[in-house]
Design a protein around this motif. Structure first.
Motif, PDB file in Angstrom:
ATOM      1  N   LEU A 124       0.851  -1.198   0.000  1.00 41.74           N
ATOM      2  CA  LEU A 124       0.000   0.000   0.000  1.00 41.74           C
ATOM      3  C   LEU A 124       0.883   1.244   0.000  1.00 41.74           C
ATOM      4  N   VAL A 125       0.432   2.284  -0.714  1.00 35.38           N
ATOM      5  CA  VAL A 125       1.159   3.555  -0.765  1.00 35.38           C
ATOM      6  C   VAL A 125       0.249   4.659  -0.249  1.00 35.38           C
ATOM      7  N   CYS A 126       0.782   5.473   0.652  1.00 38.52           N
ATOM      8  CA  CYS A 126       0.038   6.612   1.193  1.00 38.52           C
ATOM      9  C   CYS A 126       0.740   7.905   0.812  1.00 38.52           C
ATOM     10  N   ARG A 127      -0.048   8.934   0.573  1.00 37.65           N
ATOM     11  CA  ARG A 127       0.478  10.268   0.280  1.00 37.65           C
ATOM     12  C   ARG A 127       0.334  11.124   1.535  1.00 37.65           C
ATOM     13  N   LEU A 128       1.382  11.860   1.856  1.00 40.81           N
ATOM     14  CA  LEU A 128       1.405  12.673   3.067  1.00 40.81           C
ATOM     15  C   LEU A 128       1.043  14.115   2.743  1.00 40.81           C
ATOM     16  N   PHE A 129       0.158  14.701   3.554  1.00 39.64           N
ATOM     17  CA  PHE A 129      -0.179  16.122   3.479  1.00 39.64           C
ATOM     18  C   PHE A 129       0.348  16.763   4.761  1.00 39.64           C
ATOM     19  N   ALA A 130       1.581  17.272   4.664  1.00 39.41           N
ATOM     20  CA  ALA A 130       2.277  17.731   5.855  1.00 39.41           C
ATOM     21  C   ALA A 130       1.585  18.901   6.530  1.00 39.41           C
ATOM     22  N   ASP A 131       1.076  19.843   5.742  1.00 36.82           N
ATOM     23  CA  ASP A 131       0.445  21.024   6.346  1.00 36.82           C
ATOM     24  C   ASP A 131      -0.761  20.638   7.189  1.00 36.82           C
ATOM     25  N   GLU A 132      -1.537  19.684   6.700  1.00 35.21           N
ATOM     26  CA  GLU A 132      -2.728  19.256   7.446  1.00 35.21           C
ATOM     27  C   GLU A 132      -2.430  18.125   8.415  1.00 35.21           C
ATOM     28  N   GLU A 133      -1.165  17.590   8.398  1.00 33.14           N
ATOM     29  CA  GLU A 133      -0.770  16.443   9.215  1.00 33.14           C
ATOM     30  C   GLU A 133      -1.723  15.271   8.985  1.00 33.14           C
ATOM     31  N   GLU A 134      -1.938  14.981   7.696  1.00 26.50           N
ATOM     32  CA  GLU A 134      -2.828  13.893   7.298  1.00 26.50           C
ATOM     33  C   GLU A 134      -2.118  13.039   6.249  1.00 26.50           C
ATOM     34  N   HIS A 135      -2.627  11.815   6.069  1.00 23.00           N
ATOM     35  CA  HIS A 135      -2.140  10.968   4.982  1.00 23.00           C
ATOM     36  C   HIS A 135      -3.326  10.232   4.374  1.00 23.00           C
ATOM     37  N   THR A 136      -3.174   9.907   3.088  1.00 17.14           N
ATOM     38  CA  THR A 136      -4.257   9.285   2.335  1.00 17.14           C
ATOM     39  C   THR A 136      -3.708   8.131   1.500  1.00 17.14           C
ATOM     40  N   ALA A 137      -4.375   6.982   1.573  1.00 19.20           N
ATOM     41  CA  ALA A 137      -3.998   5.837   0.738  1.00 19.20           C
ATOM     42  C   ALA A 137      -4.369   6.132  -0.708  1.00 19.20           C
ATOM     43  N   ILE A 138      -3.392   6.009  -1.612  1.00 19.17           N
ATOM     44  CA  ILE A 138      -3.637   6.328  -3.022  1.00 19.17           C
ATOM     45  C   ILE A 138      -3.480   5.108  -3.933  1.00 19.17           C
ATOM     46  N   GLY A 139      -3.174   3.954  -3.354  1.00 23.44           N
ATOM     47  CA  GLY A 139      -3.066   2.738  -4.152  1.00 23.44           C
ATOM     48  C   GLY A 139      -2.716   1.560  -3.274  1.00 23.44           C
ATOM     49  N   SER A 140      -3.214   0.373  -3.639  1.00 30.24           N
ATOM     50  CA  SER A 140      -2.916  -0.805  -2.828  1.00 30.24           C
ATOM     51  C   SER A 140      -2.990  -2.059  -3.688  1.00 30.24           C
ATOM     52  N   ARG A 141      -2.361  -3.098  -3.188  1.00 22.73           N
ATOM     53  CA  ARG A 141      -2.439  -4.437  -3.754  1.00 22.73           C
ATOM     54  C   ARG A 141      -2.580  -5.409  -2.591  1.00 22.73           C
ATOM     55  N   GLY A 142      -3.633  -6.214  -2.593  1.00 23.24           N
ATOM     56  CA  GLY A 142      -3.795  -7.254  -1.584  1.00 23.24           C
ATOM     57  C   GLY A 142      -4.514  -6.848  -0.321  1.00 23.24           C
ATOM     58  N   ILE A 209       4.358   7.182   2.336  1.00 21.67           N
ATOM     59  CA  ILE A 209       4.708   5.935   3.029  1.00 21.67           C
ATOM     60  C   ILE A 209       4.336   4.767   2.127  1.00 21.67           C
ATOM     61  N   VAL A 210       5.233   3.763   2.043  1.00 23.06           N
ATOM     62  CA  VAL A 210       4.898   2.517   1.357  1.00 23.06           C
ATOM     63  C   VAL A 210       4.892   1.401   2.389  1.00 23.06           C
ATOM     64  N   VAL A 211       3.852   0.568   2.356  1.00 18.29           N
ATOM     65  CA  VAL A 211       3.683  -0.537   3.294  1.00 18.29           C
ATOM     66  C   VAL A 211       3.849  -1.846   2.517  1.00 18.29           C
ATOM     67  N   VAL A 212       4.691  -2.743   3.035  1.00 17.29           N
ATOM     68  CA  VAL A 212       4.888  -4.081   2.473  1.00 17.29           C
ATOM     69  C   VAL A 212       4.537  -5.083   3.561  1.00 17.29           C
ATOM     70  N   ALA A 213       3.574  -5.977   3.273  1.00 18.91           N
ATOM     71  CA  ALA A 213       3.070  -6.884   4.313  1.00 18.91           C
ATOM     72  C   ALA A 213       3.013  -8.320   3.806  1.00 18.91           C
TER      73      ALA A 213
END
Length: 623
Positions: A124-142, A209-213
Motif C-alpha cells: 500500500l502507498v500513502c500520500r502525506l499532506f504535511a500542512d494538514e498532518e494527514e495521509h491518504t492511501a492512493i493505491g494498494s495491492r492485496g 509511506i509505502v507498506v509491504v506486508a
C-alpha cells in the motif's frame, strides 16, 4: 535509467572471501593431515587401517568442503538473482516515474514491482499532506477496500506506524508496534503476520509511506531494506512531481474559474442576470450542490438569487440581520467561513436537506460588504482545502464589483429615464403644444367667422386646421414610434435598424442605415446610446416635416476614438443662418445639440438651399 544498489559492494566482498576460502581451506586441511601423521607412529599410517582412515578423512573433508562451497555459491546466486530482480524492478519504476506524471498510474506500477520483487502478499502507498498532518492511501495491492477507506485524510496522530515513519524518516516493522491495539486489530483482520512501513523521500523530506506486508513470517534482510529504500526514493519523486503537476493543474483550473466568473459577471449589466450567471458558474466550478447570493440592504442581508429556484431557501430564511449568524460572521471578517454539520452556525435546514458543508463567501468592494454568497455541499470533504477557500475569496472579489456596476447602471438608467421624460415633456410642450394652441386659436376664429356669416373665410381656415391636425397626427405617430425604439436587450444598432425600417414603411421615405463593422466592437454608455437614437429620430422627423426629401441615409462609423453618426437627405435644404429665432425647426436643432452635449459629444449641421441637409454627431468612445 540504470539503478545500482550499494549492497552490490558487499556481495562482491563476500565473493572475494569465497575465492580465498576455496584456496586456503584445502591447503589448511592437507597441512593438518600432515601434522597428524607426523604426530603419531609412522607404522600406524602405513598399515591398511591407517590407509583406510586417511582415505576416509580425505573423502569426508573434500565432500564437506565441496558441499559448503556449493551451498555458499547457491546462496550467492539466490541473492544475486534477488538483487537483479530488485534492480530491474527499480529500473522499471524509474522509467515509469520519468515517463508519466499521472500519480495513480505510477503508484500502480510501483506496487506491481514491489509485490513481484519482494513476494509480498499485500502492499500500500500513502500520500502525506504535511500542512494538514494527514495521509491518504492512493493505491494498494492485496489489502481490503476497508483499509483504503480507513486511510483517507487520516490524521497522523491517530496512526502509530505512520506517525513514527514520518517522525524518524526510517522504516518501521509491524512487530515493533503490534502492542498498539489498533495496529494489532487491523493486522489480525487482514491476516498480516509481518511487514514494514518505509518512508517515501524527496529532497530529504518525507512525503509518503509505502507498506509491504506478508501473511506469513518473513525476515527482512539488508537487501530488502535497500530495495525498499530505492522504491521510496522513486515513489517520493513521483509524488513530488505529481504535486507540482497537480499544483499547475489547480492553478490553471483556478484561473479558468476566475475567467469564467469574470465572463459571467461582465456579460450583462442587469443585476439579476449578473448574479444568476455568476452563481451558475460558481456551482459548476466548485463541488457545491446549491448556492444563494444575499445582498446588503438597509437593515441586513436579503436573499436575492438562488441557483435552485425549485427548493426552499438554503437557510430557510430570506432576511438576515447585520452581524448575526453565519452570514454576519462572513461580512464582519471579510473572509470565507466554512462550517460543517454539528457546528453552532450550521443551519438546521441544511441538515434536514442532507448537506454536510456550508461556506459563506463575503462579497466586498473597496472595504465594504455588498453581500454574501452561500454554497452548500453534501460531500464532507467539499471546499475543505486552503486553495479552494482562497479561490472562493477571489471569486467573491470578482462578483462584488459586478454587483456595484449593476447597481450603478440601474441608477444611471433611472436618471436617464427621468432626464428623458423631462426632454419629452419639453418637446411635447414646445412642439405639439404649439400646434394645439394654434388649433385652439383657429377654432375660435372659425367660430366667429361662422357667427358673422363669413363662410368662405371660415372654410379657408378649416383647411388650415385640417393641415395642422394631419401634421399633429403625424407627429404623434412619429413620437410613439420613437418611444418604442430603445436599445434594451436587442442592442443599439438593432433598435436603430428597427426604427428606420418602421419609419420607411410609415412615411414612404427611402430611409437607409449603414453601419461600419468596427461600430459593433466599441463600447458605448447607456446614456450615449439613448441620446444617439433620439438625435437620429429627431433628424429623421425634421426630414419628414421640412426637407421634402425622397431619400435619407444614416451612417455609423468610427474615426479614431470617436463614434460618428451622419444623417443626410436629398431634400430642399435651408440656410441655417436664416432660421427664425423661435419655432419648430430651430427648436428641433436645439434639442439635438443639447442631447449630443449631454452625452459628451458634439453636434454639427451642414445645409444649402436645394442641396439637402447633413447632420453630424460625434461621440467619444472607449475601446
Amino acid at each position: 535509467m540504470e539503478i545500482t544498489l550499494p549492497r552490490q559492494q558487499k556481495l562482491a566482498s563476500e565473493l572475494r572471501r569465497l575465492r580465498w576460502t576455496t584456496i586456503v581451506a584445502p591447503v589448511a586441511f592437507i597441512m593438518l593431515l600432515e601434522f597428524a601423521q607426523r604426530s603419531t607412529a609412522d607404522s600406524l599410517w602405513r598399515s591398511p587401517l591407517g590407509f583406510v582412515v586417511t582415505l576416509l578423512l580425505v573423502t569426508a573433508g573434500a565432500g564437506f568442503f565441496a558441499l559448503s562451497v556449493f551451498r555458499q555459491i547457491a546462496r550467492f546466486e539466490a541473492r544475486a538473482a534477488k538483487r537483479s530482480a530488485q534492480i530491474e524492478a527499480l529500473n522499471r519504476l524509474a522509467a515509469a516515474t520519468s515517463e508519466n506524471l499521472d500519480l495513480a498510474t505510477t503508484v500502480g506500477r510501483g506496487l506491481d514491482q514491489i509485490v513481484a520483487a519482494t513476494g509480498a502478499d499485500a502492499s500500500l502507498v500513502c500520500r502525506l499532506f504535511a500542512d494538514e498532518e494527514e495521509h491518504t492511501a492512493i493505491g494498494s495491492r492485496g489489502f481490503s477496500p476497508a483499509v483504503m477507506q480507513r486511510i483517507q485524510r487520516a490524521k497522523l496522530a491517530e496512526d502509530v506506524i505512520a506517525s513514527e515513519v514520518v517522525r524518524s524518516g526510517q522504516p518501521v516493522r509491524f512487530g515493533n508496534v503490534l502492542s498498539d491495539p489498533d495496529v494489532r486489530a487491523i493486522s489480525t483482520k487482514e491476516g498480516i503476520m509481518s511487514g514494514v512501513s518505509v518512508p517515501l523521500m524527496c529532497s530529504g523530506a518525507v512525503n509518503g509511506i509505502v507498506v509491504v506486508a506478508y501473511r506469513r513470517e518473513y525476515r527482512f534482510d539488508d537487501d530488502d531494506y535497500a530495495f525498499l529504500h530505492g522504491v521510496g526514493q522513486h515513489l517520493g519523486l513521483a509524488i513530488h512531481n505529481a504535486e507540482l503537476y497537480d499544483a499547475s493543474v489547480a492553478q490553471n483550473r483556478e484561473l479558468s474559474a476566475l475567467l469564467d466568473v469574470q465572463a459571467a459577471t461582465s456579460s450583462s449589466l442587469d443585476l439579476d442576470d449578473v448574479l444568476a450567471r455568476a452563481l451558475s458558474a460558481v456551482t459548476k466550478l466548485t463541488r457545491a450542490d446549491e448556492g444563494e447570493i444575499w445582498l446588503s440592504s438597509g437593515d441586513g442581508l436579503v436573499l436575492h438569487c438562488r441557483a435552485d429556484a425549485v427548493n426552499e431557501p438554503l437557510l430557510d430564511i430570506t432576511h438576515s440581520p447585520h452581524g448575526k449568524g453565519l452570514l454576519g460572521r462572513a461580512t464582519v471578517t471579510g473572509k470565507t467561513i466554512r462550517v460543517v454539520a454539528g457546528e453552532p452556525d450550521f443551519n438546521d435546514a441544511l441538515t434536514a436537506r442532507g448537506y454536510r458543508v456550508c461556506c459563506a463567501v463575503p462579497l466586498c468592494f473597496r472595504g465594504s460588504s455588498v453581500g454574501v454568497m452561500v454554497l452548500a455541499a453534501s460531500e464532507a470533504s467539499s471546499m475543505s482545502r486552503r486553495s479552494e477557500l482562497s479561490l472562493l475569496d477571489a471569486i467573491g472579489d470578482q462578483i462584488a464589483p459586478a454587483v456595484e456596476n449593476a447597481n450603478l447602471h440601474r441608477k444611471i438608467q433611472e436618471v436617464s429615464i427621468m432626464q428623458e421624460r423631462e426632454r419629452i415633456s419639453r418637446e411635447m410642450h414646445d412642439g405639439m403644444g404649439q400646434i394645439l394652441g394654434y388649433v385652439n386659436t383657429q377654432v375660435l376664429a372659425v367660430r366667429k367667422l361662422l357667427d358673422s356669416g363669413n363662410t368662405v373665410t371660415a372654410l379657408e381656415e378649416l383647411r388650415h386646421l385640417d393641415a395642422a391636425a394631419r401634421s399633429l397626427y403625424a407627429d404623434v405617430r412619429d413620437n410613439i414610434l420613437a418611444l418604442r425604439s430603445a436599445p434594451g436587450e436587442q442592442g443599439f444598432t438593432a433598435a436603430l435598424a428597427e426604427y428606420i425600417t418602421s419609419y420607411r414603411e410609415m412615411f414612404g421615405i427611402d430611409a437607409v442605415l449603414e453601419v461600419a463593422p468596427e461600430v459593433e466592437r466599441v463600447r458605448r454608455t447607456p446614456t450615449c446610446e439613448i441620446q444617439l437614437i433620439r438625435i437620429v429620430q429627431q433628424a429623421l422627423s425634421n426630414v419628414r416635416q421640412h426637407a421634402v426629401a425622397t431619400s435619407v441615409q444614416t451612417r455609423l462609423s468610427v474615426d479614431c476614438d470617436t463614434l460618428v453618426v451622419e444623417v443626410s437627405d436629398d431634400g430642399a435644404g435651408f440656410d441655417p443662418e436664416a432660421l427664425p429665432a423661435t419655432g419648430r425647426p430651430r427648436f428641433g436643432l436645439q434639442m439635438m445639440r443639447e442631447r449630443a452635449q449631454a452625452a459628451g459629444g458634439t453636434f454639427d449641421i451642414e445645409s444649402h438651399v436645394g442641396r439637402g441637409t447633413r447632420v453630424v454627431v460625434r461621440m467619444p468612445i472607449e475601446r
